[in-house]
Design a protein around this motif. Structure first.
Motif, PDB file in Angstrom:
ATOM      1  N   LEU A  12      38.536  34.760  50.520  1.00 52.72           N
ATOM      2  CA  LEU A  12      39.016  35.648  49.458  1.00 52.72           C
ATOM      3  C   LEU A  12      40.170  34.985  48.740  1.00 52.72           C
ATOM      4  O   LEU A  12      41.089  34.455  49.373  1.00 52.72           O
ATOM      5  N   LEU A  13      40.141  35.019  47.409  1.00 53.43           N
ATOM      6  CA  LEU A  13      41.292  34.602  46.610  1.00 53.43           C
ATOM      7  C   LEU A  13      42.084  35.852  46.261  1.00 53.43           C
ATOM      8  O   LEU A  13      41.608  36.713  45.517  1.00 53.43           O
ATOM      9  N   LEU A  14      43.291  35.954  46.832  1.00 53.94           N
ATOM     10  CA  LEU A  14      44.169  37.089  46.591  1.00 53.94           C
ATOM     11  C   LEU A  14      45.192  36.686  45.538  1.00 53.94           C
ATOM     12  O   LEU A  14      45.850  35.647  45.665  1.00 53.94           O
ATOM     13  N   ILE A  15      45.322  37.488  44.501  1.00 53.97           N
ATOM     14  CA  ILE A  15      46.179  37.164  43.359  1.00 53.97           C
ATOM     15  C   ILE A  15      47.208  38.268  43.168  1.00 53.97           C
ATOM     16  O   ILE A  15      46.906  39.453  43.335  1.00 53.97           O
ATOM     17  N   SER A  16      48.440  37.883  42.821  1.00 52.79           N
ATOM     18  CA  SER A  16      49.479  38.874  42.578  1.00 52.79           C
ATOM     19  C   SER A  16      49.130  39.730  41.369  1.00 52.79           C
ATOM     20  O   SER A  16      48.315  39.344  40.530  1.00 52.79           O
ATOM     21  N   ALA A  17      49.763  40.884  41.289  1.00 48.02           N
ATOM     22  CA  ALA A  17      49.415  41.845  40.240  1.00 48.02           C
ATOM     23  C   ALA A  17      49.912  41.449  38.862  1.00 48.02           C
ATOM     24  O   ALA A  17      49.546  42.085  37.861  1.00 48.02           O
ATOM     25  N   THR A  22      46.871  32.418  33.703  1.00 46.00           N
ATOM     26  CA  THR A  22      46.405  31.622  34.840  1.00 46.00           C
ATOM     27  C   THR A  22      45.648  32.487  35.835  1.00 46.00           C
ATOM     28  O   THR A  22      44.604  32.083  36.358  1.00 46.00           O
ATOM     29  N   ALA A  23      46.154  33.686  36.120  1.00 47.37           N
ATOM     30  CA  ALA A  23      45.456  34.589  37.037  1.00 47.37           C
ATOM     31  C   ALA A  23      44.060  34.903  36.519  1.00 47.37           C
ATOM     32  O   ALA A  23      43.085  34.928  37.287  1.00 47.37           O
ATOM     33  N   LEU A  24      43.935  35.144  35.222  1.00 50.07           N
ATOM     34  CA  LEU A  24      42.630  35.450  34.642  1.00 50.07           C
ATOM     35  C   LEU A  24      41.699  34.246  34.714  1.00 50.07           C
ATOM     36  O   LEU A  24      40.514  34.376  35.057  1.00 50.07           O
ATOM     37  N   LEU A  25      42.217  33.054  34.404  1.00 51.72           N
ATOM     38  CA  LEU A  25      41.391  31.847  34.439  1.00 51.72           C
ATOM     39  C   LEU A  25      40.922  31.532  35.859  1.00 51.72           C
ATOM     40  O   LEU A  25      39.754  31.163  36.072  1.00 51.72           O
ATOM     41  N   LEU A  26      41.811  31.694  36.848  1.00 49.99           N
ATOM     42  CA  LEU A  26      41.429  31.420  38.227  1.00 49.99           C
ATOM     43  C   LEU A  26      40.435  32.455  38.744  1.00 49.99           C
ATOM     44  O   LEU A  26      39.515  32.118  39.504  1.00 49.99           O
ATOM     45  N   GLY A  34      31.120  32.195  43.061  1.00 53.01           N
ATOM     46  CA  GLY A  34      30.760  33.217  44.033  1.00 53.01           C
ATOM     47  C   GLY A  34      31.838  33.548  45.043  1.00 53.01           C
ATOM     48  O   GLY A  34      31.551  34.132  46.100  1.00 53.01           O
ATOM     49  N   LEU A  35      33.080  33.195  44.739  1.00 57.31           N
ATOM     50  CA  LEU A  35      34.196  33.462  45.638  1.00 57.31           C
ATOM     51  C   LEU A  35      34.826  34.810  45.286  1.00 57.31           C
ATOM     52  O   LEU A  35      35.150  35.071  44.128  1.00 57.31           O
ATOM     53  N   ALA A  36      34.980  35.664  46.277  1.00 57.89           N
ATOM     54  CA  ALA A  36      35.566  36.985  46.045  1.00 57.89           C
ATOM     55  C   ALA A  36      37.020  36.868  45.611  1.00 57.89           C
ATOM     56  O   ALA A  36      37.754  35.992  46.075  1.00 57.89           O
ATOM     57  N   THR A  37      37.437  37.754  44.709  1.00 55.84           N
ATOM     58  CA  THR A  37      38.827  37.815  44.271  1.00 55.84           C
ATOM     59  C   THR A  37      39.314  39.261  44.360  1.00 55.84           C
ATOM     60  O   THR A  37      38.539  40.197  44.193  1.00 55.84           O
ATOM     61  N   ARG A  38      40.607  39.415  44.624  1.00 55.94           N
ATOM     62  CA  ARG A  38      41.195  40.743  44.672  1.00 55.94           C
ATOM     63  C   ARG A  38      42.654  40.646  44.259  1.00 55.94           C
ATOM     64  O   ARG A  38      43.281  39.596  44.433  1.00 55.94           O
ATOM     65  N   VAL A  39      43.187  41.727  43.708  1.00 60.15           N
ATOM     66  CA  VAL A  39      44.578  41.754  43.243  1.00 60.15           C
ATOM     67  C   VAL A  39      45.428  42.521  44.243  1.00 60.15           C
ATOM     68  O   VAL A  39      45.048  43.609  44.694  1.00 60.15           O
ATOM     69  N   LEU A  40      46.571  41.931  44.607  1.00 57.12           N
ATOM     70  CA  LEU A  40      47.522  42.626  45.470  1.00 57.12           C
ATOM     71  C   LEU A  40      48.360  43.528  44.569  1.00 57.12           C
ATOM     72  O   LEU A  40      49.323  43.096  43.942  1.00 57.12           O
ATOM     73  N   ASP A  41      47.974  44.791  44.512  1.00 55.92           N
ATOM     74  CA  ASP A  41      48.474  45.701  43.473  1.00 55.92           C
ATOM     75  C   ASP A  41      49.507  46.703  43.958  1.00 55.92           C
ATOM     76  O   ASP A  41      49.644  47.793  43.399  1.00 55.92           O
ATOM     77  N   GLY A  42      50.259  46.371  44.968  1.00 61.25           N
ATOM     78  CA  GLY A  42      51.281  47.280  45.463  1.00 61.25           C
ATOM     79  C   GLY A  42      50.922  47.925  46.786  1.00 61.25           C
ATOM     80  O   GLY A  42      51.800  48.436  47.494  1.00 61.25           O
ATOM     81  N   ALA A  54      39.124  35.342  55.201  1.00 62.90           N
ATOM     82  CA  ALA A  54      40.088  34.244  55.201  1.00 62.90           C
ATOM     83  C   ALA A  54      40.737  34.188  53.817  1.00 62.90           C
ATOM     84  O   ALA A  54      40.047  34.020  52.811  1.00 62.90           O
ATOM     85  N   VAL A  55      42.051  34.329  53.766  1.00 61.95           N
ATOM     86  CA  VAL A  55      42.749  34.561  52.505  1.00 61.95           C
ATOM     87  C   VAL A  55      43.327  33.268  51.927  1.00 61.95           C
ATOM     88  O   VAL A  55      43.913  32.451  52.641  1.00 61.95           O
ATOM     89  N   HIS A  56      43.145  33.111  50.620  1.00 64.88           N
ATOM     90  CA  HIS A  56      43.841  32.106  49.813  1.00 64.88           C
ATOM     91  C   HIS A  56      44.726  32.880  48.838  1.00 64.88           C
ATOM     92  O   HIS A  56      44.392  34.001  48.441  1.00 64.88           O
ATOM     93  N   TRP A  57      45.828  32.265  48.402  1.00 65.24           N
ATOM     94  CA  TRP A  57      46.823  33.006  47.614  1.00 65.24           C
ATOM     95  C   TRP A  57      47.192  32.268  46.343  1.00 65.24           C
ATOM     96  O   TRP A  57      47.327  31.047  46.324  1.00 65.24           O
ATOM     97  N   HIS A  58      47.367  33.053  45.256  1.00 64.53           N
ATOM     98  CA  HIS A  58      48.031  32.550  44.060  1.00 64.53           C
ATOM     99  C   HIS A  58      49.000  33.611  43.572  1.00 64.53           C
ATOM    100  O   HIS A  58      48.599  34.727  43.207  1.00 64.53           O
ATOM    101  N   GLY A  59      50.289  33.270  43.591  1.00 64.16           N
ATOM    102  CA  GLY A  59      51.317  34.222  43.188  1.00 64.16           C
ATOM    103  C   GLY A  59      52.680  33.693  43.566  1.00 64.16           C
ATOM    104  O   GLY A  59      52.833  32.545  43.985  1.00 64.16           O
ATOM    105  N   GLY A  60      53.694  34.543  43.444  1.00 64.35           N
ATOM    106  CA  GLY A  60      55.071  34.125  43.642  1.00 64.35           C
ATOM    107  C   GLY A  60      55.471  33.967  45.096  1.00 64.35           C
ATOM    108  O   GLY A  60      54.843  34.528  46.001  1.00 64.35           O
ATOM    109  N   PRO A  61      56.557  33.210  45.343  1.00 67.32           N
ATOM    110  CA  PRO A  61      56.981  32.928  46.719  1.00 67.32           C
ATOM    111  C   PRO A  61      57.559  34.132  47.455  1.00 67.32           C
ATOM    112  O   PRO A  61      57.391  34.236  48.668  1.00 67.32           O
ATOM    113  N   ARG A  62      58.233  35.026  46.783  1.00 68.11           N
ATOM    114  CA  ARG A  62      58.813  36.181  47.480  1.00 68.11           C
ATOM    115  C   ARG A  62      57.726  37.060  48.070  1.00 68.11           C
ATOM    116  O   ARG A  62      57.793  37.470  49.235  1.00 68.11           O
ATOM    117  N   LEU A  63      56.718  37.357  47.282  1.00 72.44           N
ATOM    118  CA  LEU A  63      55.618  38.165  47.782  1.00 72.44           C
ATOM    119  C   LEU A  63      54.827  37.395  48.829  1.00 72.44           C
ATOM    120  O   LEU A  63      54.376  37.955  49.828  1.00 72.44           O
TER     121      LEU A  63
END
Length: 271
Positions: A12-17, A22-26, A34-42, A54-63
Motif C-alpha cells: 500500500l502507498l500511504l500518502i499524507s492528506a 506530487t501526491a496526485l502524480l504518485l 495496480g498498487l493500492a493507494t490511500r490517504v492518511l486523512d486524520g 505492507a506500507v510505503h509512505w510519502h509525506g512529511g517527517p513529523r507525521l
C-alpha cells in the motif's frame, strides 16, 4: 525497482492528506501499476491500513515519525553531516554541521543556514538586517543541528532522483531561487553521475540530490534529502515512484547496506 520489491496484492502507498501535485502524480502512477493507494486523512493510521498490508509512505517527517513504529516503516534519509563531509570539489563552498548555539555565538557576518533534513526553519542567509539570527534564536532550540555555509548563488537548481547509485529521473525546480520547474538538462545529469560515482556509497540506495550551476559557471551540490518527502516537479512520476517505494517501505525489507540510513524517530531515540 524490480517487481520483487513490492507485492501488488499486499503493498500500500500511504500518502499524507496534503493535496499536492506530487501526491496526485504518485497516486496516478501507483494506480497504473495496480498498487493500492490511500490517504492518511486524520484517522489513526492503523484504522486506515488493513491487517497484513505492507506500507510505503510519502509525506512529511513529523507525521511519518508518529506512524513509523505502528506501521513498521523503514524510512531512509541521508546522514545529517553528508553535505558537510563532501569533498570541496563538489560543494564549492565551506560547509559545517554545528549546533545552533555555536553559530549564534560565533557568526559575525551573514551566513547561509539550513536544517540538515527536515524543514524546521527556512533555509536562507541569516545575519543581515532582513533575517537576524536573534529572530531565529527565539524559535530554535540551542542544540538544534544546522548546516552553516558560505553564501553562494545558484543560477538554477535541479532535483535528481537516485536509485542504486543511478539518476533515474529529475527536474529543474528553480532559477535564481525562484520556483521554475523544467526538464533535466544533460549537464545536470552528467554532474550527478560524476558525484554518485565518487560518493554514491555515502548515500541511501533511494534518495534525492539537488545540484546546480553557480554564477561562476561551475557545478555544485545544493543538498541531499529523503525521497519520501520530495516534490516531483517535472520529473517522470513513474520513476519517482520507484525511488519513493524503496525509500519508505516495510522495515524488514531494508537491505543491510541501507540500515545505517534508517531514520530514528524521537520516540526511538528516547527509548
Amino acid at each position: 525497482m524490480s517487481d520483487a520489491d513490492i507485492d501488488l496484492d499486499l503493498d500500500l502507498l500511504l500518502i499524507s492528506a496534503q493535496r499536492t501535485s506530487t501526491a496526485l502524480l504518485l497516486t496516478e502512477a501507483a494506480r497504473r501499476r495496480g498498487l493500492a493507494t490511500r490517504v492518511l486523512d486524520g484517522r489513526p493510521a492503523d484504522t486506515v491500513v488493513r491487517p497484513g498490508e505492507a506500507v510505503h509512505w510519502h509525506g512529511g517527517p513529523r507525521l511519518a515519525d508518529a506512524i513509523t513504529d505502528r506501521l513498521g516503516l523503514g524510512l531512509l534519509e541521508p546522514r545529517d553531516d553528508w553535505l558537510a563531509e563532501l569533498p570541496r570539489e563538489f560543494t564549492r563552498r565551506r560547509i559545517a554541521l554545528e549546533p545552533f548555539s555555536s553559530v549564534y555565538r560565533e557568526v559575525w557576518q551573514p551566513v547561509f543556514l539550513k536544517p540538515p533534513s527536515d524543514k524546521s526553519f527556512e533555509a536562507a542567509v541569516y545575519g543581515d538586517p532582513d533575517r537576524g539570527l536573534s529572530d531565529l534564536a527565539r524559535t530554535l532550540p540551542p542544540h538544534t543541528p544546522v548546516l552553516v555555509s558560505d553564501p553562494v548563488t545558484f543560477t538554477a537548481e535541479y532535483r535528481l532522483f537516485v536509485l542504486d547509485g543511478q539518476v533515474v529521473t529529475g527536474s529543474r525546480y528553480a532559477v535564481y531561487g525562484r520556483l521554475d520547474p523544467g526538464p533535466l538538462t544533460p549537464d545536470a545529469r552528467r554532474f550527478g553521475a560524476e558525484l554518485l560515482a565518487a560518493v554514491g556509497g555515502t548515500l541511501p540506495s533511494a534518495v534525492v540530490v539537488d545540484v546546480g550551476p553557480l554564477e561562476d559557471g561551475g557545478w555544485a551540490v545544493v543538498e541531499a534529502n529523503m525521497a519520501w518527502f520530495a516534490q516531483c516537479y517535472a520529473a517522470d512520476p513513474d520513476a519517482v515512484l520507484d525511488v519513493v517505494l524503496r525509500s519508505a517501505g516495510p522495515r524488514e525489507r531494508v537491505a543491510e547496506r541501507d540500515r545505517c540510513f534508517l531514520r530514528v524517530t524521537s520516540r526511538q531515540a528516547s527509548g
